[in-house]
Design a protein around this motif. Structure first.
Motif, PDB file in Angstrom:
ATOM      1  N   LYS A 383       3.093  33.875  27.330  1.00 37.49           N
ATOM      2  CA  LYS A 383       1.667  33.640  27.587  1.00 37.49           C
ATOM      3  C   LYS A 383       0.808  33.855  26.338  1.00 37.49           C
ATOM      4  N   GLY A 384       1.473  34.197  25.217  1.00 32.18           N
ATOM      5  CA  GLY A 384       0.721  34.451  23.998  1.00 32.18           C
ATOM      6  C   GLY A 384       0.065  35.814  23.981  1.00 32.18           C
ATOM      7  N   ILE A 385       0.686  36.771  24.651  1.00 29.56           N
ATOM      8  CA  ILE A 385       0.144  38.137  24.741  1.00 29.56           C
ATOM      9  C   ILE A 385       1.216  39.108  24.253  1.00 29.56           C
ATOM     10  N   PHE A 386       0.888  39.943  23.264  1.00 32.00           N
ATOM     11  CA  PHE A 386       1.822  40.961  22.808  1.00 32.00           C
ATOM     12  C   PHE A 386       1.482  42.286  23.467  1.00 32.00           C
ATOM     13  N   LEU A 387       2.255  42.614  24.509  1.00 25.95           N
ATOM     14  CA  LEU A 387       2.218  43.921  25.155  1.00 25.95           C
ATOM     15  C   LEU A 387       3.633  44.479  25.111  1.00 25.95           C
ATOM     16  N   VAL A 401     -12.010  44.972  18.107  1.00 29.12           N
ATOM     17  CA  VAL A 401     -12.691  43.689  17.919  1.00 29.12           C
ATOM     18  C   VAL A 401     -12.203  42.621  18.887  1.00 29.12           C
ATOM     19  N   ILE A 402     -11.281  42.933  19.783  1.00 29.29           N
ATOM     20  CA  ILE A 402     -10.811  41.936  20.736  1.00 29.29           C
ATOM     21  C   ILE A 402     -12.012  41.365  21.493  1.00 29.29           C
ATOM     22  N   THR A 403     -12.043  40.045  21.629  1.00 30.63           N
ATOM     23  CA  THR A 403     -13.175  39.412  22.306  1.00 30.63           C
ATOM     24  C   THR A 403     -13.010  39.522  23.817  1.00 30.63           C
ATOM     25  N   ASP A 404     -14.099  39.300  24.536  1.00 29.41           N
ATOM     26  CA  ASP A 404     -14.026  39.319  26.002  1.00 29.41           C
ATOM     27  C   ASP A 404     -13.067  38.252  26.506  1.00 29.41           C
ATOM     28  N   GLU A 405     -13.090  37.093  25.866  1.00 32.87           N
ATOM     29  CA  GLU A 405     -12.193  36.015  26.267  1.00 32.87           C
ATOM     30  C   GLU A 405     -10.738  36.412  26.061  1.00 32.87           C
ATOM     31  N   GLN A 406     -10.435  37.012  24.928  1.00 28.78           N
ATOM     32  CA  GLN A 406      -9.065  37.456  24.660  1.00 28.78           C
ATOM     33  C   GLN A 406      -8.638  38.550  25.627  1.00 28.78           C
ATOM     34  N   LEU A 407      -9.546  39.474  25.905  1.00 29.42           N
ATOM     35  CA  LEU A 407      -9.236  40.556  26.839  1.00 29.42           C
ATOM     36  C   LEU A 407      -8.973  40.009  28.226  1.00 29.42           C
ATOM     37  N   ASN A 408      -9.749  39.014  28.633  1.00 27.17           N
ATOM     38  CA  ASN A 408      -9.530  38.403  29.942  1.00 27.17           C
ATOM     39  C   ASN A 408      -8.182  37.678  30.003  1.00 27.17           C
ATOM     40  N   SER A 409      -7.748  37.120  28.873  1.00 27.58           N
ATOM     41  CA  SER A 409      -6.427  36.491  28.837  1.00 27.58           C
ATOM     42  C   SER A 409      -5.330  37.528  29.061  1.00 27.58           C
ATOM     43  N   TYR A 411      -5.720  40.377  30.750  1.00 29.38           N
ATOM     44  CA  TYR A 411      -5.818  40.747  32.174  1.00 29.38           C
ATOM     45  C   TYR A 411      -5.165  39.686  33.058  1.00 29.38           C
ATOM     46  N   ASP A 412      -5.442  38.397  32.785  1.00 27.70           N
ATOM     47  CA  ASP A 412      -4.909  37.319  33.611  1.00 27.70           C
ATOM     48  C   ASP A 412      -3.379  37.283  33.551  1.00 27.70           C
ATOM     49  N   ALA A 413      -2.823  37.553  32.375  1.00 27.60           N
ATOM     50  CA  ALA A 413      -1.362  37.555  32.236  1.00 27.60           C
ATOM     51  C   ALA A 413      -0.748  38.691  33.046  1.00 27.60           C
ATOM     52  N   ILE A 414      -1.440  39.820  33.105  1.00 28.85           N
ATOM     53  CA  ILE A 414      -0.956  40.944  33.913  1.00 28.85           C
ATOM     54  C   ILE A 414      -1.016  40.601  35.388  1.00 28.85           C
TER      55      ILE A 414
END
Length: 421
Positions: A383-387, A401-409, A411-414
């Protein structure tokens, strides 16, 4: 050959069983909260590359400061010499650390910062003519991979082959409402032997222990008992330091301040390795003597490297700006909103948050480094998320500096994982 193919010829990666996982993903560029691989695919860095790049990768302000320093002074031995970046950094750190801290000792990384703290505590008593050779630490804590730090760590997955060589450590449980009385009794029993030199702890959040969190009021009771019995207290702020818990340091939440504090990771903003161990004037004074043997004979070749100090100075400056304090507040609010959204999900066992650190425990059984863990890791990477899950715990500790849009991505992947796992 690709970078991935060349990597396999000579490199040995940390925390990796290469027979099972022979390949590593080459990252060729990073900026802000994004990582870019050799195929130009992007990933949101949801853990700030092990909690280091909190101001964003390749931050322009820090880059400028580094470039200036590199043209002035690159490296100088710190034994018998000093330099402006180290002096200025010591001044700025003392301003933001708990007000009992007075002295700054430089080393290379989080493990060595704790190693220095443990050695300071042991030699403090030795210099005073007291035989104290026992360290108290929390069960399942983690303080690093050098021998003193490893001895104090309780996660056996890292320590197994080396336990016969450890220094003497007694362990107590992290305190909570139900066990605080028994924890205090056990602590007092250890102290009665009069061989306890120090207590080392991760304040409020145990990072490697799946972001386990506990309350300041119970830690304060433990620290008060240590103070009353001249047991040196060492706060391992390697992970928690520099704003991650919502305050500059987690120790600010606790009334009883530590004698020694170890710092690294976000100290140098993901640019270069460096660590600091701070201490009180009382600790430092115990090493002042006409006898050379009472000095602190611990050194690292790159101690107080001028370039690293310039990075840390820039990072400390950024941390205190209104812009970055607003970033921290924004992420804290976003995590709270996300928690409301998912905490009742059937696949969520528990959730927890301290500052920008957010963790959820999946309602499934799985090994810390088992097959399921890697399946979850792969889900996020696709999903393009490094966790980087810790067993059945998924956590977020993203750059400020993570943007709201990036943070929502993220959250959505989780949420997608919870709905399909």
């Amino acid at each position: 050959m690709t970078l991935k193919e060349r990597d396999k010829k000579h490199l040995w990666h940390p925390l990796t069983q290469h027979k099972i996982h022979p390949e590593a993903l080459p990252i060729v560029k990073a900026k802000g909260a994004l990582l870019f691989d050799e195929d130009d695919k992007t990933y949101i860095d949801g853990i700030a590359s092990w909690y280091t790049a909190m101001y964003g990768h390749c931050n322009d302000f820090i880059l400028e400061k580094v470039q200036e320093q590199m043209q002035q002074l690159d490296q100088i031995v710190f034994s018998g010499f000093t330099h402006k970046p180290a002096i200025e950094l010591s001044e700025e750190l003392i301003k933001i650390l708990p007000d009992n801290q007075e002295k700054i000792f430089f080393s290379d990384n989080g493990s060595t910062a704790n190693e220095v703290g443990i050695k300071m505590a042991l030699q403090y008593h030795f210099n005073k003519g007291e035989k104290r050779n026992t360290i108290i630490a929390f069960k399942d804590g983690f303080h690093g991979d050098t021998f003193g730090a490893m001895s104090a760590s309780g996660l056996s997955v890292y320590n197994g082959p080396f336990e016969d060589f450890f220094i003497n450590v007694k362990r107590i449980s992290t305190p909570n409402f139900e066990n605080i009385d028994s924890v205090i009794k056990q602590l007092q029993a250890y102290i009665k032997t009069n061989e306890v030199a120090a207590f080392i702890y991760e304040p409020l959040v145990q990072g490697a222990n799946a972001m386990h969190m506990y309350e300041a009021r119970y830690l304060d009771q433990i620290l008060s008992i240590c103070k009353e019995n001249n047991v040196i207290t060492i706060a391992d702020e390697v992970m928690t330091g520099f704003g991650k818990t919502g305050k500059l340091f987690a120790s600010e939440y606790i009334e009883t301040k530590p004698d020694i504090i170890s710092m690294s990771k976000a100290l140098t903003a993901g640019f270069v390795p460096m660590a600091v161990t701070s201490c009180t004037q009382e600790i430092y004074d115990a090493f002042l003597d006409d006898s050379v043997g009472k000095a602190f004979f611990h050194a690292h070749t790159y101690s107080a490297n001028p370039i690293a100090c310039s990075v840390a100075l820039a990072a400390v400056e950024l941390l205190q700006t209104e812009e970055f304090q607003n970033h921290i507040d924004r992420i804290i609010r976003a995590h709270k909103d996300f928690d409301t959204r998912i905490k009742e999900h059937s696949k969520v066992k528990t959730t927890r948050q301290k500052g920008v650190i957010y963790a959820l425990e999946l309602n499934i059984d799985m090994d810390r480094y088992g097959k399921k863990r890697y399946e979850i890791f792969d889900h996020f990477m696709q999903k393009g998320i490094f966790l980087r899950p810790l067993g059945n715990t998924i956590y977020i500790l993203a750059p400020y500096v993570i943007t709201d849009e990036q943070l929502n991505s993220v959250y959505d992947a989780i949420v997608e994982l919870l709905d399909t796992i």
